[in-house]
Design a protein around this motif. Structure first.
Motif: not given
Length: 159
Positions: A43-58
């Protein structure tokens, strides 16, 4: 029997007779991959749709639909599930706040992103309980493939 808890932006795996559970699914989506014959699930608890929107460090790959589903598949196969036999169920993706815009809510976007990530692996969810305006807690039993969903103000359903 032990109940394994999954946190936000987290992933866990389990084999029967143990179960797996996550709470706090508002706009987040809980996605389960399982092999009923092997009685293995993740089971994965997903928060957001797209990793491309994240800062690389986070970049916690378990936070995003596009990367969490890949990790979930790897992890559940590492405990004995067979990739060709995997099935999926999902819940969550509520619109927790009223929005004046006509754009999809983050919950809708999360649901669509999880479905797209599953489709890349040729998996269509067997059952879903998504959308609405209420939070959910889910618990999955890998022995019988049943997903129990407790929805705020609505009680419990099984899919």
């Amino acid at each position: 029997m032990t109940i394994i808890k999954v946190g936000i932006a987290d992933l866990q795996t389990v084999r029967a007779p143990d179960r797996i559970k996550t709470s706090g699914l508002g706009s987040c989506v809980g996605v389960i991959l399982y092999d009923l014959t092997k009685q293995a699930a993740g089971l994965a608890h997903v928060m957001l749709p797209d990793s491309k929107l994240a800062k690389q460090s986070q970049k916690n790959v378990l936070k995003f639909a596009d990367t969490a589903v890949d990790s979930l598949m790897d992890e559940v196969c590492s405990i004995g599930a067979r990739k060709y036999a995997l099935k999926a169920k999902m819940a969550g993706g509520a619109q927790m706040f009223d929005s004046a815009s006509n754009q999809d809510s983050i919950g809708d976007k999360n649901v669509q992103a999880v479905q797209a990530a599953l489709l890349r692996h040729h998996i269509t969810p067997e059952a879903m309980d998504v959308g609405g305006h209420s939070g959910r807690t889910i618990e999955f039993n890998p022995a019988d493939g049943m997903l129990s969903i407790r929805t705020v103000y609505k009680g419990e359903t099984i899919i």
